[in-house]
Design a protein around this motif. Structure first.
Motif, PDB file in Angstrom:
ATOM      1  N   SER A 173       0.856  -1.183   0.000  1.00 37.23           N
ATOM      2  CA  SER A 173       0.000   0.000   0.000  1.00 37.23           C
ATOM      3  C   SER A 173       0.888   1.228   0.000  1.00 37.23           C
ATOM      4  O   SER A 173       2.121   1.114  -0.006  1.00 37.23           O
ATOM      5  N   TRP A 175       1.527   2.979   2.423  1.00 38.66           N
ATOM      6  CA  TRP A 175       2.351   3.065   3.635  1.00 38.66           C
ATOM      7  C   TRP A 175       3.163   1.798   3.895  1.00 38.66           C
ATOM      8  O   TRP A 175       3.920   1.738   4.853  1.00 38.66           O
ATOM      9  N   LEU A 200      -5.481  -0.586   1.943  1.00 35.15           N
ATOM     10  CA  LEU A 200      -6.006   0.645   2.539  1.00 35.15           C
ATOM     11  C   LEU A 200      -5.453   0.858   3.947  1.00 35.15           C
ATOM     12  O   LEU A 200      -6.053   1.551   4.767  1.00 35.15           O
ATOM     13  N   LEU A 205      -6.458   4.600   5.330  1.00 33.65           N
ATOM     14  CA  LEU A 205      -6.642   5.314   4.067  1.00 33.65           C
ATOM     15  C   LEU A 205      -8.124   5.391   3.686  1.00 33.65           C
ATOM     16  O   LEU A 205      -8.493   5.277   2.518  1.00 33.65           O
ATOM     17  N   ILE A 238      -1.477  11.294   6.460  1.00 34.65           N
ATOM     18  CA  ILE A 238      -2.565  10.796   5.623  1.00 34.65           C
ATOM     19  C   ILE A 238      -3.667  11.841   5.471  1.00 34.65           C
ATOM     20  O   ILE A 238      -4.354  11.887   4.440  1.00 34.65           O
ATOM     21  N   PHE A 241      -3.030  13.598   2.396  1.00 34.18           N
ATOM     22  CA  PHE A 241      -3.449  12.809   1.233  1.00 34.18           C
ATOM     23  C   PHE A 241      -4.965  12.910   1.041  1.00 34.18           C
ATOM     24  O   PHE A 241      -5.450  13.030  -0.090  1.00 34.18           O
ATOM     25  N   ARG A 242      -5.716  12.884   2.146  1.00 31.08           N
ATOM     26  CA  ARG A 242      -7.168  13.037   2.045  1.00 31.08           C
ATOM     27  C   ARG A 242      -7.525  14.380   1.423  1.00 31.08           C
ATOM     28  O   ARG A 242      -8.437  14.487   0.597  1.00 31.08           O
ATOM     29  N   THR A 252     -10.885   8.934  -1.056  1.00 28.63           N
ATOM     30  CA  THR A 252      -9.541   8.593  -0.578  1.00 28.63           C
ATOM     31  C   THR A 252      -9.224   7.118  -0.803  1.00 28.63           C
ATOM     32  O   THR A 252      -8.165   6.786  -1.359  1.00 28.63           O
ATOM     33  N   PRO A 253     -10.089   6.180  -0.383  1.00 30.00           N
ATOM     34  CA  PRO A 253      -9.747   4.775  -0.627  1.00 30.00           C
ATOM     35  C   PRO A 253      -9.672   4.414  -2.103  1.00 30.00           C
ATOM     36  O   PRO A 253      -8.817   3.626  -2.503  1.00 30.00           O
ATOM     37  N   ALA A 256      -6.277   5.494  -3.296  1.00 33.27           N
ATOM     38  CA  ALA A 256      -5.229   4.605  -2.783  1.00 33.27           C
ATOM     39  C   ALA A 256      -5.222   3.279  -3.527  1.00 33.27           C
ATOM     40  O   ALA A 256      -4.154   2.727  -3.829  1.00 33.27           O
TER      41      ALA A 256
END
Length: 322
Positions: A173, A175, A200, A205, A238, A241-242, A252-253, A256
């Motif tokens: 992922s 991360w 996720l 995520l 994160i 990122f959102r 978001t998911p 990702a």
């Protein structure tokens, strides 16, 4: 949805991990789980992954109930090789793998699974002995192909040389990017699918940030990335990122997952959830440009996660290679 190949079968590029039905991430019930599986199928997802130890067989039982009533056309995978106890241990013996597979087939209500993984490799058992068992299970029509979870590239090379491997399962992922240090490339070279679990980040995520209280019980509560001060640091990264996703109107998911799918034509992420409404957030997958991927790398650079992905108690037979 894009299609990928796994064991000679075409599947949607996005798969489904059926671990959450066993209560690992919170309480659920059978009706909710069945509704989630229905939503999965309606979304066009055709590869379903489970294991004998998920919910101590409960996840397979629920999946078996759904298969019996829906009769879906899916590629079905399960796993064995971990023996519960204190401490847990790995057992890849012929007798153990056969007994566990028979239990899985009974719970799933099928005569054969498309893919059977060694959940954790038993380090002291010769690899050719394990592959021999898997070959015989293929010949007997019990499994369509075999895979390994959490192995090193060198193990994959050795196993594939004995008998072709269908898939390798590893956490991958934004991360957790260790597969980029060799496993991702070796799978591509050999024509083996890389099935990415926890794409996720175990819920990190999602569209909404997790509260620390949500992750104190169960698996995540003992995972270094979910303990303080790591949890707060990871949440802050994160959150950026959102914001990136929201500015573009993307989930978001979904973003990702699109990032993982974009890592290679052989990569199949298998996110999991126990609720249909969360599954709906995975789609549609945005079409990420090179510029988008570069910006994601800036927001969440490789190695950004604070804390190890597993605690020492969680590293049973996980092979390291870097």
């Amino acid at each position: 949805m894009q299609q990928r190949m796994i064991g000679g079968r075409s599947v949607a590029a996005l798969g489904y991990g059926a671990m959450s039905f066993g209560g690992m991430y919170g309480a659920t019930d059978e009706a909710t789980s069945l509704a989630c599986l229905d939503a999965m199928l309606e979304a066009g997802i055709t590869h379903v992954d489970v294991a004998n130890i998920y919910g101590l067989g409960l996840c397979e039982t629920i999946l078996g109930t759904w298969i019996a009533s829906r009769k879906p056309d899916i590629v079905l995978a399960t796993k064995a090789g971990i023996v519960n106890g204190t401490p847990r241990r790995a057992d890849n013996s012929d007798a153990y793998l056969r007994a566990e597979l028979e239990g899985s087939l009974k719970r799933l209500g099928v005569e054969r699974v498309d893919l059977f993984y060694i959940h954790r490799r038993e380090q002291d058992r010769p690899l050719d002995e394990v592959i021999g068992t898997l070959q015989r299970l293929e010949q007997e029509g019990k499994i369509g192909g075999y895979g390994f979870s959490e192995i090193a590239p060198e193990t994959l090379r050795q196993a594939h040389a004995i008998h072709p491997c269908t898939a390798v399962q590893n956490e991958y992922s934004l991360w957790t990017r260790a597969p980029e240090l060799g496993l991702l490339q070796e799978c591509a070279r050999l024509g083996v699918a890389l099935v990415a679990f926890s794409p996720l980040a175990r819920g990190m995520l999602g569209n909404r940030a997790l509260d620390h209280a949500q992750v104190q019980d169960g698996f995540r509560g003992r995972n270094p990335r979910f303990t303080e001060p790591n949890f707060a640091r990871n949440t802050a990264r994160i959150d950026a990122f959102r914001a990136f996703c929201a500015a573009r109107g993307w989930s978001t998911p979904a973003t990702a997952l699109a990032w993982v799918i974009g890592a290679g034509d052989h990569v199949i992420p298998i996110p999991g959830t126990r609720r249909a409404e969360r599954l709906h957030e995975w789609l549609p997958l945005p079409d990420l440009s090179a510029a988008d991927r570069a910006e994601i790398e800036r927001v969440l650079p490789v190695g950004f996660a604070a804390g190890a992905r597993y605690g020492e108690h969680q590293t049973l037979s996980v092979e390291s290679y870097c």
